[in-house]
Design a protein around this motif. Structure first.
Motif, short mmCIF file in Angstrom:
data_model
loop_
_atom_site.label_atom_id
_atom_site.label_comp_id
_atom_site.label_asym_id
_atom_site.label_seq_id
_atom_site.Cartn_x
_atom_site.Cartn_y
_atom_site.Cartn_z
N ALA A 204 34.25 31.55 55.66
CA ALA A 204 35.96 30.98 55.83
C ALA A 204 37.28 31.92 54.91
O ALA A 204 38.02 31.40 55.84
N PRO A 205 36.35 32.65 54.25
CA PRO A 205 38.16 33.55 54.61
C PRO A 205 38.60 33.70 55.51
O PRO A 205 40.59 33.91 55.89
N LEU A 206 37.58 34.70 56.42
CA LEU A 206 37.87 34.64 58.50
C LEU A 206 38.88 33.70 58.70
O LEU A 206 39.56 34.17 59.45
N ALA A 207 38.34 32.53 58.50
CA ALA A 207 39.00 31.79 59.40
C ALA A 207 39.55 31.14 58.36
O ALA A 207 40.91 30.68 59.67
N LEU A 208 40.30 30.61 57.71
CA LEU A 208 41.19 30.62 56.97
C LEU A 208 42.29 30.83 55.96
O LEU A 208 43.01 30.68 56.79
#
Length: 319
Positions: A204-208
């Motif tokens: 999630a952090p890598l995408a968002l």
């Protein structure tokens, strides 16, 4: 204690898009045609940027990397799908499935990172033009792209290793056209809680983060554009930025819907359609959105076309 006999799965069956063979072949033909457009368009971009010294700038450096990633991105899934359809096998080995998963995660992450870097590059160029050459210097650009490749490979390796340690002992039928995270996790007879936690905690952090950075960059760009006196200049800038944002929203919106929605809401048909959007449609649109509307890219492409035409004419005359 009751013992259960498990059959170790050595290959998976990729169902594809439809249970109907006729529909499957038609859709495969359509997506293979889109794949050829993607490969051709992005290869032309890489060639034009490589051959034209006037395009050796940070913006086009990132664009050439995006084109290269788009080629690899779609090549990870579409050729396997075409082979399976033509041979009527629909199977992929366990190791082949994990390999496909690894490269797919690597390229899909690199795609999002490059879109983020390109948005930041435009932010610096438009909002801080006097400091552009100092901030976006060639050495920093190369280091940035190299660092992003390392991050994406380690992230993909993490998911691949975790997937390799799962047991698959029931059905081997994947309701998808390639080996993706969620369809494989649904088939596992192991406890996949930790795998899902990693998707949210690491994925999630890598995408968002890139998505949020893109939106913030374009907010500043829009406010800067509003200060432009020329109405025509505003229209051109808003048209370009709007096209970029539409591709970003299409890519991120469908990807987030697939990977970060609750497990209970997953639907194979919807997930497949979403995967087609960010895996096939978006890489095909990128050359048109980011390049063919660009004046410098058009000039470089015309120069290559003229050189090819002159070379062909000389060859014919010599013969």
């Amino acid at each position: 204690m009751e013992r259960r006999n498990f059959t170790v799965i050595s290959e998976f069956v990729l169902l594809g898009f439809s249970n109907s063979e006729e529909e499957q072949r038609l859709l495969t033909l359509l997506f293979f045609s889109m794949y050829l457009i993607t490969i051709s368009g992005n290869m032309v971009i890489v060639l034009a940027i490589t051959c034209d010294s006037q395009l050796h700038s940070p913006m086009y450096f990132f664009l050439s990397n995006l084109a290269f990633v788009d080629i690899c991105y779609t090549s990870t899934t579409v050729p396997q799908m075409v082979v399976n359809t033509l041979t009527d096998t629909k199977t992929i080995s366990f190791s082949g499935c994990l390999t496909q998963l690894f490269f797919f995660i690597s390229f899909v992450n690199m795609e999002s990172f490059l879109l983020c870097v390109m948005a930041y590059d435009r932010f610096v160029a438009i909002c801080h033009p006097l400091h552009y050459t100092n901030i976006m210097n060639p050495h920093l650009c190369v280091q940035l792209v190299a660092g992003l490749w390392v991050v994406t490979y380690f992230h993909a390796l993490l998911h691949t290793v975790l997937m390799a340690h799962l047991s698959f002992c029931a059905s081997n039928v994947v309701h998808h056209f390639f080996c993706d995270l969620n369809p494989l996790l649904q088939l596992s007879c192991s406890d996949v809680f930790f795998n899902k936690v990693i998707i949210y905690v690491v994925g999630a952090p890598l995408a968002l983060t890139p998505f949020v950075c893109i939106l913030i960059s374009y907010v500043f760009i829009f406010f800067t554009i509003l200060k432009v006196i020329s109405t025509q200049g505003k229209h051109r800038a808003f048209s370009t930025c709007g096209s970029h944002l539409s591709v970003v929203m299409l890519c991120y919106g469908t990807a987030i819907a697939v990977y970060f929605s609750p497990s209970s809401s997953h639907n194979s048909v919807r997930d497949i359609l979403s995967s087609v959007m960010y895996n096939i449609v978006t890489p095909m649109l990128n050359p048109f959105i980011y390049s063919l509307r660009n004046k410098d890219m058009k000039r470089a492409l015309m120069k290559i076309l003229c050189k090819c035409t002159a070379f062909s004419s000389n060859k014919v005359l010599n013969e």
